[in-house]
Structure formats: C-alpha cells, structure tokens
Motif scaffolding. Structure first.
Motif, PDB file in Angstrom:
ATOM      1  N   ASN A 126      36.746   4.361  45.396  1.00 46.50           N
ATOM      2  CA  ASN A 126      36.880   5.669  46.029  1.00 46.50           C
ATOM      3  C   ASN A 126      37.161   5.588  47.522  1.00 46.50           C
ATOM      4  OD1 ASN A 126      36.243   8.681  46.502  1.00 46.50           O
ATOM      5  ND2 ASN A 126      34.704   7.649  47.726  1.00 46.50           N
ATOM      6  N   ALA A 127      36.770   4.498  48.178  1.00 45.89           N
ATOM      7  CA  ALA A 127      36.952   4.386  49.626  1.00 45.89           C
ATOM      8  C   ALA A 127      38.408   4.644  49.992  1.00 45.89           C
ATOM      9  CB  ALA A 127      36.525   2.993  50.101  1.00 45.89           C
ATOM     10  N   GLY A 128      38.615   5.574  50.895  1.00 44.00           N
ATOM     11  CA  GLY A 128      39.984   5.917  51.260  1.00 44.00           C
ATOM     12  C   GLY A 128      40.054   6.590  52.617  1.00 44.00           C
ATOM     13  N   ILE A 129      41.266   6.628  53.155  1.00 42.94           N
ATOM     14  CA  ILE A 129      41.491   7.223  54.468  1.00 42.94           C
ATOM     15  C   ILE A 129      42.889   7.800  54.500  1.00 42.94           C
ATOM     16  CG2 ILE A 129      42.387   5.087  55.488  1.00 42.94           C
ATOM     17  CD1 ILE A 129      40.896   5.817  58.055  1.00 42.94           C
ATOM     18  N   GLY A 130      43.110   8.754  55.375  1.00 47.33           N
ATOM     19  CA  GLY A 130      44.436   9.363  55.486  1.00 47.33           C
ATOM     20  C   GLY A 130      44.761   9.716  56.920  1.00 47.33           C
ATOM     21  N   GLY A 131      45.745   9.026  57.509  1.00 41.68           N
ATOM     22  CA  GLY A 131      46.172   9.330  58.871  1.00 41.68           C
ATOM     23  C   GLY A 131      47.401  10.221  58.860  1.00 41.68           C
ATOM     24  N   ARG A 132      47.707  10.799  59.985  1.00 41.47           N
ATOM     25  CA  ARG A 132      48.870  11.678  60.085  1.00 41.47           C
ATOM     26  C   ARG A 132      49.730  11.268  61.269  1.00 41.47           C
ATOM     27  NH1 ARG A 132      48.247  16.526  57.334  1.00 41.47           N
ATOM     28  NH2 ARG A 132      50.510  16.663  57.528  1.00 41.47           N
ATOM     29  N   GLY A 133      51.020  11.473  61.143  1.00 39.23           N
ATOM     30  CA  GLY A 133      51.944  11.196  62.236  1.00 39.23           C
ATOM     31  C   GLY A 133      53.336  10.909  61.716  1.00 39.23           C
ATOM     32  N   LEU A 134      54.340  11.395  62.410  1.00 37.56           N
ATOM     33  CA  LEU A 134      55.718  11.111  62.030  1.00 37.56           C
ATOM     34  C   LEU A 134      56.007   9.621  62.171  1.00 37.56           C
ATOM     35  CD1 LEU A 134      57.521  14.090  63.819  1.00 37.56           C
ATOM     36  CD2 LEU A 134      57.018  13.877  61.371  1.00 37.56           C
ATOM     37  N   ASP A 137      56.727   8.264  65.566  1.00 39.37           N
ATOM     38  CA  ASP A 137      55.713   8.414  66.606  1.00 39.37           C
ATOM     39  C   ASP A 137      54.407   7.673  66.345  1.00 39.37           C
ATOM     40  OD1 ASP A 137      57.371  10.216  68.003  1.00 39.37           O
ATOM     41  OD2 ASP A 137      56.680  11.881  66.742  1.00 39.37           O
ATOM     42  N   ILE A 138      54.030   7.535  65.096  1.00 42.32           N
ATOM     43  CA  ILE A 138      52.688   7.037  64.780  1.00 42.32           C
ATOM     44  C   ILE A 138      52.524   5.570  65.166  1.00 42.32           C
ATOM     45  CG2 ILE A 138      53.239   6.369  62.403  1.00 42.32           C
ATOM     46  CD1 ILE A 138      50.438   7.465  61.631  1.00 42.32           C
ATOM     47  N   ASP A 139      51.370   5.239  65.689  1.00 39.95           N
ATOM     48  CA  ASP A 139      51.056   3.857  66.048  1.00 39.95           C
ATOM     49  C   ASP A 139      51.004   3.005  64.786  1.00 39.95           C
ATOM     50  OD1 ASP A 139      49.820   1.861  68.102  1.00 39.95           O
ATOM     51  OD2 ASP A 139      48.451   1.853  66.374  1.00 39.95           O
ATOM     52  N   SER A 187      54.969  13.432  58.076  1.00 42.48           N
ATOM     53  CA  SER A 187      53.776  13.052  58.833  1.00 42.48           C
ATOM     54  C   SER A 187      52.651  12.507  57.963  1.00 42.48           C
ATOM     55  CB  SER A 187      53.230  14.216  59.683  1.00 42.48           C
ATOM     56  OG  SER A 187      52.462  15.121  58.908  1.00 42.48           O
ATOM     57  N   ALA A 188      52.885  12.368  56.648  1.00 41.20           N
ATOM     58  CA  ALA A 188      51.835  11.834  55.765  1.00 41.20           C
ATOM     59  C   ALA A 188      52.308  10.584  55.026  1.00 41.20           C
ATOM     60  CB  ALA A 188      51.392  12.895  54.775  1.00 41.20           C
ATOM     61  N   SER A 189      53.232   9.850  55.611  1.00 40.79           N
ATOM     62  CA  SER A 189      53.855   8.722  54.898  1.00 40.79           C
ATOM     63  C   SER A 189      52.861   7.638  54.518  1.00 40.79           C
ATOM     64  CB  SER A 189      54.987   8.125  55.733  1.00 40.79           C
ATOM     65  OG  SER A 189      54.487   7.607  56.960  1.00 40.79           O
TER      66      SER A 189
END
Length: 297
Positions: A126-134, A137-139, A187-189
């Motif tokens: 279940n461990a998960g994460i979700g970052g956002r960014g084009l 632009d995203i690091d 932004s959610a790639s």
C-alpha cells in the motif's frame, strides 16, 4: 472542461465495470470477507494512516491472527496497532519502521518478520506517494521519488515476501494501483507511470508464481494528504476509507482467485463482478493491453 467542473462521481462511472458502484462498505462485501483471514499473518506497508490503516483494521476484523504494520512513522503505526487490539486483543501485532525504497531496510524487515512469525501468508503493498509538476518543470528527484516508493518499494517488499512464503503454501498479494494508470493528466506523470508499472508488475509476478494470487486494485477516491494537495481532484474524494480496506481483504482471499494477475476497483460490486467471472477469464479482461493493433496469435 476542467476537472473541477466535473461531478464528484465522474471517474466512478467513467471506469465502471459493474452496473452498481459503491463508495462505502456494504453488507454483501462484509459478509463475503467475514472470518476469511482467520489464522493468517498479514504484512501491510504504509499502514500508519489513511488507506493503509483502513486495510490493517479490515484484516483484523476478518480474523487475521498476525499483522505486520510497516511504515516510516512508528508513532502512527502504534496508533494503528492500538486500534487493532481493540478489535482483537489476541492478535499478534508487530510494528516495524521501514523505508521500503532501501534494500537494506527491507532486508531488515524480512529478518524481523521471520524471527517473529516464521512466514507471512498475505502481503498488501500500500505504501505510495504522488508528486505533481509538469515534465519540463518538475525536479528530477521529486519525479523519481514516486517511482522509488511506488515501484521500487513494491518490488523490494514483494521480493522479501516471496522469500518468506513457504514453497508449499498458497500466497496472496494485493497491490494498491489506481485508475490513474489509465488517465492522461498533465502534471501527474510520475504517479500515472508508476501505477501503470504496478499493474504490469502484478501480472508478471502472478505469471512467475502460480502458487501466489496477485491482484492490483484501485483503492477508491479517498481523501488523503496526497489528494488534499491536488485541488483539481480533491472534490472527487468521496469514498470512505473502510471500502478499500475491506476490498483488500477480498482480493487476498480464495474467493477472488479469478482476479489473479488482474486489476479491479474497490468501487465495483463484488457479486456483479463475480457474475462476470467466466467472461473475465475467457476474454482475459482487466489487464493492461494495446488496442487497435493486428495480431497473428
């Protein structure tokens, strides 16, 4: 049309496989999983809060005798443990602080679990994460962290679980995927690509291990810290956290054997899903596939 202008049940119906959809625990699902995990030992990652905590509580209610709660935050894991013991005071609950992206940490988790239980019957990744960014632009480190947690972490813990599972036992793995894997959202790639990888990984592990039932499932749209930061998607988060919890118990039971190597949503009605069992198997449905191409097979 922007996502914020869409009704809150838009995606619920867009990715509909059964005529009836649910946003909360319903009696039939409760009856189906009741006492289905008696005597089983379950390892759950990301069990400190939200959906992971709900999954842990659901397995406790289904009769699991041993639960391994893994996450980084020990204090929150202890809170989950306390709630489990209120449900079943006789359950053996092991709390382990672990960063699932680190091989040495997962190896230490494996040793700790082996010493405490000898083996594990069921794993829920279940461990998960979700970052956002084009993409432009995203690091790179922020983008890659989603792949590390959602894909590498799932791989490492699955590998450890397979070593802990006796060769003569039937195993069960539930991988938390997402219908986001089927979407194209600017932004959610990183999240989308990582969850698509989890779906395919599910099928591959199933194909390599006939004695292990592996199912990826969408955990619904539940309000979480990740979703709260997504202003364009937060209003879709209307599902109750108990639903993915109890659905995880279902996909990790013998009754859901027809879903082995496949994907399902916790929103789908289980009886209607089971009524499609023969069609799902004969047409090889609920798997990631290319369409619109010729095949000679």
């Amino acid at each position: 049309m922007s996502t914020t202008s869409l009704p809150s049940d838009y995606f619920l119906h867009r990715y509909q496989f059964t005529e009836t959809n649910h946003r909360d625990v319903y009696p039939v699902l409760q009856d189906v999983v009741s006492d289905s995990q008696v005597g089983k030992t379950v390892l759950i990652t990301g069990a400190s809060q939200g959906i992971g905590k709900g999954i842990a509580l659901a397995f406790a209610k289904a009769g699991a005798s041993g639960l391994v709660l893994a996450a980084r935050n020990v204090q929150k894991l202890e809170e989950t443990k306390a709630e489990i013991l209120k449900i079943n005071s006789k359950a053996k609950v092991l709390v382990v602080s672990v960063d699932t992206t680190l091989p040495e940490a997962v190896s230490a988790l494996e040793r700790t679990v082996k010493d405490a239980f000898g083996h594990v019957d069921i794993l829920v990744n279940n461990a998960g994460i979700g970052g956002r960014g084009l993409v432009k632009d995203i690091d790179v480190n922020k983008w890659w962290s989603d792949m590390e947690v959602n894909v590498k972490g799932t791989f490492l813990v699955t590998q450890a679980y397979l070593r802990l599972l006796p060769a003569d036992k039937r195993g069960f793995i539930g991988n938390v995927g997402s219908y986001a894997a089927e979407m194209v959202v600017p932004s959610a790639s990183s999240y989308i690509v990582s969850k698509l990888a989890v779906h395919r990984f599910t099928e591959l592990v199933s194909s390599e291990h006939p004695n292990v039932q592996v199912v990826a499932f969408h955990p619904g749209s539940v309000m979480s810290s990740i979703v709260a930061d997504m202003s364009d998607f937060a209003h879709f988060a209307q599902d109750k956290v108990g639903l993915p919890g109890i659905f995880a118990v279902y996909v990790c039971s013998e009754r859901a054997a027809y879903l082995d190597g496949r994907y399902a949503s916790c929103n789908w009605d289980v009886l209607e899903l089971e009524a499609k069992k023969d069609e799902i198997i004969s047409k090889d449905l609920l798997k990631e596939r290319l369409t619109g191409v010729y095949s000679t097979v």
